[in-house]
Design a protein around this motif. Structure first.
Motif, mmCIF file in Angstrom:
data_model
loop_
_atom_site.group_PDB
_atom_site.id
_atom_site.type_symbol
_atom_site.label_atom_id
_atom_site.label_comp_id
_atom_site.label_asym_id
_atom_site.label_seq_id
_atom_site.Cartn_x
_atom_site.Cartn_y
_atom_site.Cartn_z
ATOM 1 N N ALA A 35 -9.517 -23.475 -6.580
ATOM 2 C CA ALA A 35 -8.403 -22.573 -6.881
ATOM 3 C C ALA A 35 -8.873 -21.172 -7.256
ATOM 4 N N ARG A 74 -10.262 -17.324 -7.417
ATOM 5 C CA ARG A 74 -10.059 -16.158 -6.569
ATOM 6 C C ARG A 74 -11.214 -15.180 -6.688
ATOM 7 N N ALA A 78 -3.801 -23.205 -1.538
ATOM 8 C CA ALA A 78 -2.451 -23.433 -2.043
ATOM 9 C C ALA A 78 -1.863 -24.692 -1.408
ATOM 10 N N ARG A 79 -2.139 -24.873 -0.085
ATOM 11 C CA ARG A 79 -1.590 -26.051 0.577
ATOM 12 C C ARG A 79 -2.345 -27.303 0.176
ATOM 13 N N LEU A 132 -2.206 -26.356 -8.146
ATOM 14 C CA LEU A 132 -2.802 -25.019 -8.029
ATOM 15 C C LEU A 132 -2.776 -24.242 -9.349
ATOM 16 N N ALA A 133 -1.565 -24.184 -9.949
ATOM 17 C CA ALA A 133 -1.451 -23.371 -11.172
ATOM 18 C C ALA A 133 -2.344 -23.898 -12.295
ATOM 19 N N GLN A 155 -5.921 -23.085 -11.556
ATOM 20 C CA GLN A 155 -6.276 -21.679 -11.749
ATOM 21 C C GLN A 155 -6.435 -21.349 -13.220
#
Lengths: 630, 454
Positions: A278, A280, A485-486, A492-493, A496
């Protein structure tokens, strides 16, 4: 013996020289680490014939010992090798930095501390090295302390890893107490309940240093330091300390402790794998991946095959330092490590990207690269373990995730605009190139290594390699073709956010202790002044009494003054002015003293004394009610 | 009597030095008083060396010449010399300068008496002798803050001192003797043992600033001159802790004193560090952290008689603590009392900055510094004595300690705000000497700890 000294002293002395002279830091640093590497090689050859030992004066009855067995010598060799090439790279990376001397000096001290930990033959030495590693990493993570947020990130890493040190202190002293000696090899003969408790305590210490769930979140925040620092911390040093501790104490661990180690490792492999997916930011992705890979090593230890963990530690050291060094080159080009910023950065530097890709594929477990062999050994160990129903799914899931996040990273670096061509980075390329070569080829030395260590791993049948390869390829494909995301969906959240439970360590430890601290302060400052019950009456009553005493004293002095004045006037034989001056002077003094006494917040003293009395009462109660007394 | 005197040479030399200092002060030659003091302390320290191996008592068992009291001299006498130099740097040229020096040496005489006391009367004498001089030292500046601090210290001392004397009469009644070595007679008199024990905890707990007898300490340190605060935070405190060890090792364990000391230890270190975490005044921060350090010493006292690490641990941490705390106060004297004053200090004064980092890290217990060795011993002692929970609390507190001391280290290397007070004024030679000596000791003694008593 002399190789032992060379391994430790070469980096130490060159580090101190750099800090003292502040001149030619690169040359001195390389000389120191190369000499250290020569020492480590010599030590490894000597140790494969028989244990090399040195006893230094330490505490009375607890001398400091350094021991090179095949196991510790291999680890020393890994540390020395990674150090040489990371510092070669750093020569290029830090070229423009005004504080190079401080950087190289601290790096060498850090390497020394790590060698001290690896070669420690008694618990006191190990404790000391363990703490020094924590402190040196604090200095390195906080190297750019002028930048926003860096000092606090370093402090956080230091505090978090230190809180887990609790386990090491308690475990070590428990073993010393039971075995009656501080020599590590002698204490490993401990059995029964002490061994179980000590094992679990060691696990706590390892969880802190190796960033295992739920103590994982400091590692990603520790990305504030220069990239060579990350490359060193994440491969063979700081984070490795936890796994090394468990590998070394594995012979002592009873079944219960092993199971706990395996479960913690497996959960970490999966959870931090999801966090990596997840992410970035490239460096933070690599950091999460480190925790995940150390989770896999713990699975191997938990399955009772610490040698598999050792092989994976060695492979991972070469791979992860390569990946970080590659990320550092891209960071130089794009002035950032966000995945959006780095899109296509690989195209501009095909050479560096190839190295990065080889390391990434090696980590995923593609044959014949290094981690293919070690990961197979871990999966085979999990399969053969009595706890296979727990460990195998976790190990496999961790391996799939490894492929997935590395696939994603490769995809991001390759797809996008290449941007203009870049200036060559010779030192960085050399340092990285050697480590990539090791990441690719180390696997072929594993057979010989097992022989030296005297612990052969059974060669698994076709099923384990097939499973490992399928998992690796599947993971890479998923990562390359599908967006996180998929893949992650509702996860995901939380991923992250680093899966922080109840605010993570901040919420569980930091904030509560700060509020308790504030409460203590309030207790001392305000609660005392608040007027409550008995204490108030006592305090006020005494104050009133003191006040009345003051007034009486004042009146008395005036009276004395008046009497004396009258006496003086009556006799007239002495100079009246003199008497006047003396007596009024005395009166004025007393009034002044009274005024000064009123300035004192003397009321507080009574309340504090009342608290002291309450304390005395508590002590008496404890003494009277304590067990085994009457 | 004639046999006893040679064992008292250090004390006698120190007393002679104090007399010489008073005479020098009388003729207003403060510098001469300082030199008399330094010379006396140095000679007394040297005279201690041959006595280190002795293990005996003098004056009918009332005064002990043993490992603990020998090392107390070896630690406290040089520590006092450092404090004299600090005072010189702070109050040189002021009126009554010389009386500060002589008072410091006089209080140290009382401190030695505490650390070697083998008798209740001598214990009381030591408490009073250290107390009287200290009150005057705290109130030296004659401003409101100092007067209040001195007053508070005096009132606390009077109350706790009288409680202690009152309680000791119970011991005397029960044991039929004022010697600590006869306390074994209290084995079957639990209530009497408890009464005296409580009183001793109050009296010495006040001197050593244990929670909840610590309230005077932050105010006294803050109101007093920095050098006096430095002195009180180490010399009288270490003496009181050693006196604790002298008393308690003769008290029957049946009175459960290890448990109650362990509880006070846990409360003291936790409370001290937590409160230190929110201080903004550097002196108060160090004051609270000194309170917390006392808790670590108590871990060694808990293990007296049950662990071989206890006495060496007390001695090692005592020596380390004196060096590093004096050093930290010396830096405060140089930089200023506020936490903001020290911002940017490490950049402007690199050498002094490094010294401060060494002191603070040693206080935290980072290897290979001196403080680490002491703490390893004391954690080991507590675990050895079966007080695992106390060791857990101690180790958790060392994390808090890191938070406390990093609050000083971090701003030292941030950039200083514009137009602050300058750090560039040259530091007095005396101050440089103190910082240098304490820093070297803190750095090197950790590696040489093997030479210390085993």
């Amino acid at each position: 013996m002399s190789f032992l000294a060379l391994t430790l002293l070469a980096p130490l002395l060159s580090g101190l020289t750099i800090l003292a002279l502040r001149r030619a830091p690169e040359a001195l640093a390389l000389a120191g680490t190369v000499l250290g590497l020569i020492g480590a090689v010599g030590l490894f050859i000597a140790a494969s014939d028989g244990t090399v030992e040195a006893v230094l004066p330490g505490l009375p009855d607890m001398p400091l010992r350094l021991v090179a067995t095949p196991l510790t010598a291999v680890l020393a060799l890994v540390v020395a090798t990674v150090a040489v090439f990371v510092l070669t790279y750093a020569t290029g990376y830090m070229a423009g930095d005004p504080e190079k001397a401080r950087f190289f000096g601290t790096m060498l001290l850090f390497v020394t501390a790590m060698q001290g930990l690896v070669l420690a033959g008694d618990w006191i030495m190990l404790l000391a090295a363990w703490e020094m590693i924590g402190f040196a990493s604090y200095l390195l993570i906080g190297f750019w302390h002028g930048r926003a947020g860096v000092a606090s990130a370093a402090t956080r890493a230091f505090l978090y890893t230190r809180s887990a040190d609790l386990g090491l202190y308690l475990g070590a002293f428990l073993l010393i107490g039971v075995a009656g000696t501080s020599e590590i090899s002698a204490t490993l003969a401990t059995t029964g309940a002490p061994a179980l408790i000590a094992g679990l305590l060691m696990l706590v210490a390892a969880m802190g240093k190796s960033a295992q769930v739920p103590l994982q979140d400091w590692l990603q925040r520790a990305m504030a330091g220069p990239t060579p620092v990350s490359a060193l911390l994440h491969s063979a040093t700081l984070v490795a300390a936890g796994a090394i501790l468990l590998i070394r104490t594995a012979p002592m661990m009873p079944g219960g402790a092993l199971l706990a180690i395996g479960i913690v490792g497996g959960l970490t492999a999966v959870i931090t794998g999801l966090i990596a997916l997840a992410e970035r930011d490239l460096k933070r992705l690599l950091a999460a991946s480190t925790a995940s890979q150390y989770g896999l090593m713990l699975v191997a230890i938990g399955a009772g095959v610490p040698i598999a963990a050792l092989l994976h530690l060695i492979a991972h050291a070469a791979i992860k330092s390569s990946l970080f060094l590659g990320a550092g080159v891209f960071q130089h080009d794009r002035e950032g490590t966000g995945l959006d910023t780095l899109a296509g950065a690989g195209r501009a530097r095909p050479g560096i990207f190839t190295g990065f890709a080889i390391a990434a594929l090696a980590l995923a477990g593609i044959p014949p690269l290094a981690a293919f062999f070690s990961k197979d050994a871990i999966i085979a160990a999990a399969l053969a373990s009595t706890a296979a129903p727990w460990l195998l799914p976790l190990a496999l899931a961790g391996s799939v995730l490894t492929g997935t996040y590395m696939g994603r990273a490769l995809n991001v670096l390759w797809t996008g605009e290449a941007g203009p061509a870049r200036t060559p980075v010779p030192f960085m390329a050399i340092g990285m190139g050697v480590l990539v070569a090791l990441a690719a080829g180390l696997g072929f030395s594993f057979g010989a290594l097992e022989h030296v260590l005297g612990a052969q791993i059974e060669k698994p049948g076709w099923i384990v390699p097939a499973m490992g390869l399928a998992v690796a390829l599947g993971g890479l494909a998923l990562g390359w073709f599908m967006a996180p995301a998929r893949l992650l969906g509702p996860l995901l959240a939380p991923a992250q956010n680093g899966f922080t439970v109840a605010g993570g360590m901040d919420g569980l430890i930091l904030r509560p202790s700060l509020s308790i601290a504030a409460a203590c302060e309030a207790f001392e400052q305000r609660l005392l002044a608040a007027q409550v019950g008995l204490i108030r009456n006592l305090g006020l009553g005494t104050a009133r009494l003191a006040d009345r005493g003051d007034d009486t004293l004042f009146a008395f002095s005036i009276w004395i003054g008046q009497q004396s004045l009258r006496l003086g006037q009556d006799t007239r034989s002495i100079d009246t002015n003199f008497i006047d001056a003396a007596i009024f002077g005395l009166v004025r003094r007393i009034v002044e003293a009274g005024a000064r006494a009123r300035h004192l917040q003397s009321g507080l003293i009574h309340r504090e004394l009342a608290l002291t009395v309450i304390g005395i009462g508590l002590i008496v109660i404890v003494l009277l009610t304590a067990p085994h007394y009457f | 009597m004639g046999r006893d005197l040679p064992f008292l040479i250090p004390e006698i030399l120190l007393s002679l030095a104090v007399v010489a200092m008073l005479i020098a002060e009388m003729v207003r030659m403060a510098r001469l008083a300082l030199w008399f003091g330094l010379a006396g302390l140095a000679v007394a320290t040297l005279a201690t060396l041959p006595l280190l191996t002795a293990d005996t008592t003098v004056f009918g068992g009332t005064y002990r010449i043993d490992l603990l009291s020998g090392w107390a001299k070896l630690i406290l006498l040089p520590g006092t010399a450092m404090a004299l130099l600090l005072a010189r740097a702070e109050i040189a040229g002021q009126q009554r300068e010389g009386s500060v020096y002589s008072l410091l040496c006089l209080v140290t005489l009382g401190a030695l008496m505490l650390a070697g006391s083998g008798d209740m009367m001598l214990l009381v004498l030591g408490v009073v002798l250290t107390g009287l001089g200290s009150f005057a030292l705290v109130a030296y500046p004659r401003d409101d803050a100092a007067t209040e601090a001195g007053m508070k210290y005096l009132v606390f001392g009077a109350v706790t001192g009288s409680v202690m004397i009152y309680g000791l009469t119970f011991w005397f009644g029960g044991a039929g003797s004022t010697l600590f070595s006869d306390l074994g007679a209290l084995e079957d008199k639990p209530l009497i043992a408890i009464a005296g024990l409580t009183a001793v905890i109050v009296g010495l707990g006040y001197k050593a600033s244990l929670v909840p007898f610590h309230f005077w300490a932050p105010d006294a340190y803050d109101g007093a001159p920095v050098s006096v605060a430095a002195y009180l935070s180490v010399i009288t405190k270490v003496a009181a802790l050693f006196a604790f060890a002298q008393v308690l090792r003769d008290l029957p364990v049946e009175s459960n004193w290890p448990l109650v000391i362990a509880m006070i230890s846990a409360v003291t270190m936790t409370y001290g560090y937590l409160t230190a975490l929110v201080q903004t005044n550097l002196v108060r921060l160090i004051a609270y952290s000194s309170i917390a350090q006392t808790g670590y010493f108590l871990m060694g006292i808990v293990a007296l008689g049950t662990s071989a690490f206890a006495i060496p641990g007390l001695i090692v941490l005592g020596a380390a603590y004196v060096a590093m705390n004096l050093g930290a106060f010396a830096i405060i004297l140089l930089a200023g009392r506020g936490l903001d004053d020290i911002r940017g200090f490490g950049r402007r004064r690199p050498a002094a900055g490094v010294a401060m980092v060494v002191f603070l890290l040693s206080l935290t217990g980072i290897p290979p510094l001196f403080g680490f060795v002491g703490k390893v011993y004391l954690f080991g002692a507590a675990i050895d004595a079966g007080y695992l929970w106390l060791a857990v609390i101690g180790i958790l507190n060392s994390v808090l300690a890191l938070g406390v001391y990093l609050r000083i280290v971090v701003p030292m290397y941030q950039s200083a705000p514009e137009a602050t007070k300058s750090f560039d004024k040259p530091s007095p030679r005396a101050l440089t000497a103190v910082i240098g000596v304490t820093a070297v000791l803190t750095l090197c003694m950790g590696l040489l700890a093997g030479l210390l008593p085993g």
